[in-house]
Write an enzyme that holds these catalytic residues in place. Sequence first.
Site, PDB file in Angstrom:
ATOM      1  CG  ASP A  11       5.124  -2.237  -0.431  1.00 29.03           C
ATOM      2  OD1 ASP A  11       3.908  -2.799  -0.765  1.00 29.03           O
ATOM      3  OD2 ASP A  11       5.505  -1.339  -1.131  1.00 29.03           O
ATOM      4  CE  LYS A 124       3.054  -1.148  -3.647  1.00 26.61           C
ATOM      5  NZ  LYS A 124       4.580  -0.730  -3.651  1.00 26.61           N
ATOM      6  CB  CYS A 176       4.343   2.170  -0.898  1.00 27.36           C
ATOM      7  SG  CYS A 176       5.607   1.969  -2.081  1.00 27.36           S
TER       8      CYS A 176
HETATM    9  C1  VGL Z   1       8.586   1.928  -1.272  1.00 32.16           C
HETATM   10  C2  VGL Z   1      10.727   3.037  -2.074  1.00 32.16           C
HETATM   11  C3  VGL Z   1      10.795   2.256  -3.433  1.00 32.16           C
HETATM   12  C4  VGL Z   1       7.813   1.733  -0.368  1.00 32.16           C
HETATM   13  C5  VGL Z   1       8.810   1.208  -2.549  1.00 32.16           C
HETATM   14  O1  VGL Z   1       7.117   0.505  -0.331  1.00 32.16           O
HETATM   15  O2  VGL Z   1       7.438   2.637   0.194  1.00 32.16           O
HETATM   16  N1  VGL Z   1       9.497   2.692  -1.430  1.00 32.16           N
HETATM   17  N2  VGL Z   1       9.683   1.213  -3.459  1.00 32.16           N
END
Ligand code: VGL
Length: 229
Positions: A11, A124, A176
Amino acid sequence: MSFRPALIVVDMQNDFCPPDGSLAVSGGRDIVPLINKLLASPRFVLKVLTQDWHPTDHISFAANNPGPNNKPFESFVDVQNLVGKKPEQTMKQRLWPVHCVQGSKGAEIIDGLDISDVRFSVKKGQDPQVEMYSAFSDSFGNLTYGAGGVSHSLAEELVTEQITHVYVVGLAGDYCVKDTALGSAKAGFTTYLVEEAQRCVDPSTWPDVKSALAQGSVTLVSIDGSEVR
Ligand code: VGL
Ligand code: ZN
């Protein structure tokens, strides 16, 4: 014993990075040089990315849960285990600002990350009703490949490449990255999280994250590969 390591870069998207990300993680951009070093290493048999990839009506957006107690970062709502078809089973979902909407600028991988040797990106969190911090499963542990949540069956891809060891880095360390590392260990890979190559939404929770990782058989390592205790 063979050693066929994979690198999973989690991410590294505009919305998780300062200065403009809607869910910017402090220091998120600072880890790019370190991750680029790992991405340049010929030792990894397979290098993959993940991307949070939400529809506009995703359950984790505070804006989709109207009400006085539904504030981004502060509020939690109960969500049901829908993929597992056990709606009576619920868990607390933290609510977030709108982030990483499919096809938006915020969902793109940040500039400066050298992704030339990356094989694919696992997208995802695509099911509007299902939160997916891990690239392997939803928050209840259900595999969502084929159920609409995720673009790849990551565990199967790793098995196909005969991967034995997995190294996880990226954002956010306490969401994540943590859950993807735990999912990797649960799927049977010897799993490491590189401490300097992650940043957290709430850095103060790092001690709790560390114990969850230890409990889930994920080894915390430093960039030189030495174990962090
Ligand atoms: C994430 C909060 C919401 C992450 C993803 O990538 O850690 N955190 N969605
Ligand atoms: Zn998300």
